[in-house]
Design a protein around this motif. Structure first.
Motif, PDB file in Angstrom:
ATOM      1  N   ALA A   1       2.988  -4.826  36.959  1.00 46.71           N
ATOM      2  CA  ALA A   1       2.365  -3.770  37.755  1.00 46.71           C
ATOM      3  C   ALA A   1       1.797  -2.683  36.847  1.00 46.71           C
ATOM      4  O   ALA A   1       0.710  -2.143  37.102  1.00 46.71           O
ATOM      5  CB  ALA A   1       3.386  -3.179  38.724  1.00 46.71           C
ATOM      6  N   GLY A   2       2.524  -2.350  35.779  1.00 43.92           N
ATOM      7  CA  GLY A   2       2.006  -1.385  34.813  1.00 43.92           C
ATOM      8  C   GLY A   2       0.753  -1.885  34.129  1.00 43.92           C
ATOM      9  O   GLY A   2      -0.192  -1.121  33.897  1.00 43.92           O
ATOM     10  N   VAL A   3       0.715  -3.187  33.818  1.00 46.84           N
ATOM     11  CA  VAL A   3      -0.474  -3.781  33.200  1.00 46.84           C
ATOM     12  C   VAL A   3      -1.673  -3.683  34.138  1.00 46.84           C
ATOM     13  O   VAL A   3      -2.783  -3.330  33.718  1.00 46.84           O
ATOM     14  CB  VAL A   3      -0.211  -5.248  32.814  1.00 46.84           C
ATOM     15  N   VAL A   4      -1.468  -3.976  35.411  1.00 40.79           N
ATOM     16  CA  VAL A   4      -2.566  -3.913  36.385  1.00 40.79           C
ATOM     17  C   VAL A   4      -3.097  -2.486  36.493  1.00 40.79           C
ATOM     18  O   VAL A   4      -4.319  -2.267  36.551  1.00 40.79           O
ATOM     19  CB  VAL A   4      -2.093  -4.432  37.764  1.00 40.79           C
ATOM     20  N   ARG A   5      -2.213  -1.504  36.499  1.00 41.09           N
ATOM     21  CA  ARG A   5      -2.670  -0.112  36.559  1.00 41.09           C
ATOM     22  C   ARG A   5      -3.471   0.267  35.330  1.00 41.09           C
ATOM     23  O   ARG A   5      -4.489   0.961  35.418  1.00 41.09           O
ATOM     24  CB  ARG A   5      -1.463   0.822  36.729  1.00 41.09           C
ATOM     25  N   ALA A   6      -3.013  -0.192  34.155  1.00 36.92           N
ATOM     26  CA  ALA A   6      -3.754   0.085  32.919  1.00 36.92           C
ATOM     27  C   ALA A   6      -5.125  -0.577  32.954  1.00 36.92           C
ATOM     28  O   ALA A   6      -6.124   0.009  32.490  1.00 36.92           O
ATOM     29  CB  ALA A   6      -2.960  -0.407  31.715  1.00 36.92           C
ATOM     30  N   ALA A   7      -5.189  -1.783  33.514  1.00 37.33           N
ATOM     31  CA  ALA A   7      -6.470  -2.492  33.604  1.00 37.33           C
ATOM     32  C   ALA A   7      -7.438  -1.745  34.515  1.00 37.33           C
ATOM     33  O   ALA A   7      -8.634  -1.613  34.206  1.00 37.33           O
ATOM     34  CB  ALA A   7      -6.247  -3.914  34.112  1.00 37.33           C
TER      35      ALA A   7
END
Length: 357
Positions: free
Chosen positions: A283-289
């Motif tokens: 979920a953190g990766v998706v937000r960063a993307a």
């Protein structure tokens, strides 16, 4: 201190009144006083009234439950050794589900549950040795964690969740290597620059970013097995492991994963596929993307682990496992107190829109 009626009350720090003192004041035998609390049907109404009145005057609240536990050889409590700060039990969705599974079994069997947080402090092992519990469930930890020796030393039934495998203790968990290889295949399909967001490698919990390296020095077996599975998935896709970027997070935390992923996506040659070790990290990766303006999955393929609610919400490809069922299996094995068991929990890869193909 005394009340206006002459009854003596215990003040904080005062010596606890004893059953013998209650019996003497009530002018009954110690056995009669004891039966008043443990077997009231065997005491006359008159004697019981005298004992309770004497106990009231002396501020005696009844027999110490710890002493009763020692006499009967059972505390009716299961200890859960949680290798995180105590708040993690309530903040991490999967830890909460795991504990719910334990609590369900404890409820069915009339047991309580004591959470023993382990933070790396010198008193961790002493806290475990002193715990008044009938058995232990140990949340996954590192192979060099001294609490493992403490659990073995008390010689009570104990089960480790996820690893490490410890002689004399049970083990419940999924085949992390096989599951990581399977979900890694989904993450790395069609990728040119794969990366991994990892759990900590050791109890020092250092955050690092670098190329994939040998995993034999990784002391958390869950982390080691998942890295090994991702290495095999990368090899299957034609990548050398030392060409795969591995970002290690200190905690299983979405905010930290977002910060680490932002660093990766700002590189001159950013990854176009990231396999994360949890749905929180993914979920953190998706937000960063999203912040970086990267399309998922066209420009960045993302996978998680656990198939938590956030995986469904974000459409994440993930490894599905039931932490609640695994918690229940750990509790049953610890409370049954039978032969040491190893339980291979089921898992599957759920494909959603965060990966290509």
């Amino acid at each position: 201190m005394t009340t206006s009626g002459g009854a003596r009350r215990s003040s904080p720090g005062a010596k606890r009144a004893t059953l013998a003192e209650v019996a003497a004041l009530a002018e009954v035998s110690v056995m009669t006083a004891s039966y008043t609390y443990s077997r009231p049907a065997r005491v006359s109404d008159e004697a019981r009234a005298k004992v309770l009145a004497a106990a009231e005057r002396l501020g005696y609240a009844g027999p110490d439950p710890r002493a009763r536990s020692l006499r009967r050889g059972s505390t009716q409590t299961l200890g859960v050794v949680l290798g995180e700060h105590l708040t993690y039990a309530f903040e991490d969705p999967q830890a909460a589900r795991f504990l719910a599974g334990i609590a369900q079994v404890c409820t069915e069997r009339g047991y309580g549950m004591t959470i023993l947080p382990v933070t790396g402090a010198p008193q961790d092992a002493a806290r475990v040795r002193a715990a008044a519990v009938d058995g232990f469930v140990v949340w996954t930890t590192a192979e060099d964690d001294p609490v493992l020796d403490a659990v073995r030393a008390v010689r009570r039934p104990a089960v480790v969740h996820g690893g490490p495998a410890v002689p004399g203790l049970g083990l419940v968990g999924v085949d992390n290597r096989a599951a990581a290889r399977a979900v890694g295949a989904a993450a790395f399909a069609g990728a040119a620059r794969p990366a991994v967001i990892s759990f900590p490698l050791s109890r020092s919990r250092e955050t690092t970013v670098g190329p994939g390296a040998a995993t034999d020095g990784v002391l958390f077996p869950v982390t080691r097995d998942r890295l090994e599975g991702y290495r095999l998935a990368a090899a299957d896709a034609g990548f050398r492991w030392d060409r795969v970027t591995v970002a290690v997070c200190a905690r299983n935390d979405a905010a930290e994963a977002e910060a680490v992923a932002a660093r990766l996506l700002a590189l001159p040659e950013p990854p176009d596929a990231i396999a994360a070790m949890s749905d929180e990290q993914a979920a953190g990766v998706v937000r960063a993307a999203r912040t970086a303006g990267r399309s998922v999955p066209r420009e960045l393929s993302v996978t998680g682990w656990d198939d938590a609610d956030v995986a469904v919400e974000l459409g994440l490809t993930s490894v599905a496992q039931s932490l609640r069922d695994q918690g229940a299996a750990c509790a049953r094995a610890a409370l049954d107190g039978g032969p040491v068991v190893t339980v291979a929990a089921p898992w599957t890869v759920v494909r959603r829109a965060s990966t290509r193909g």
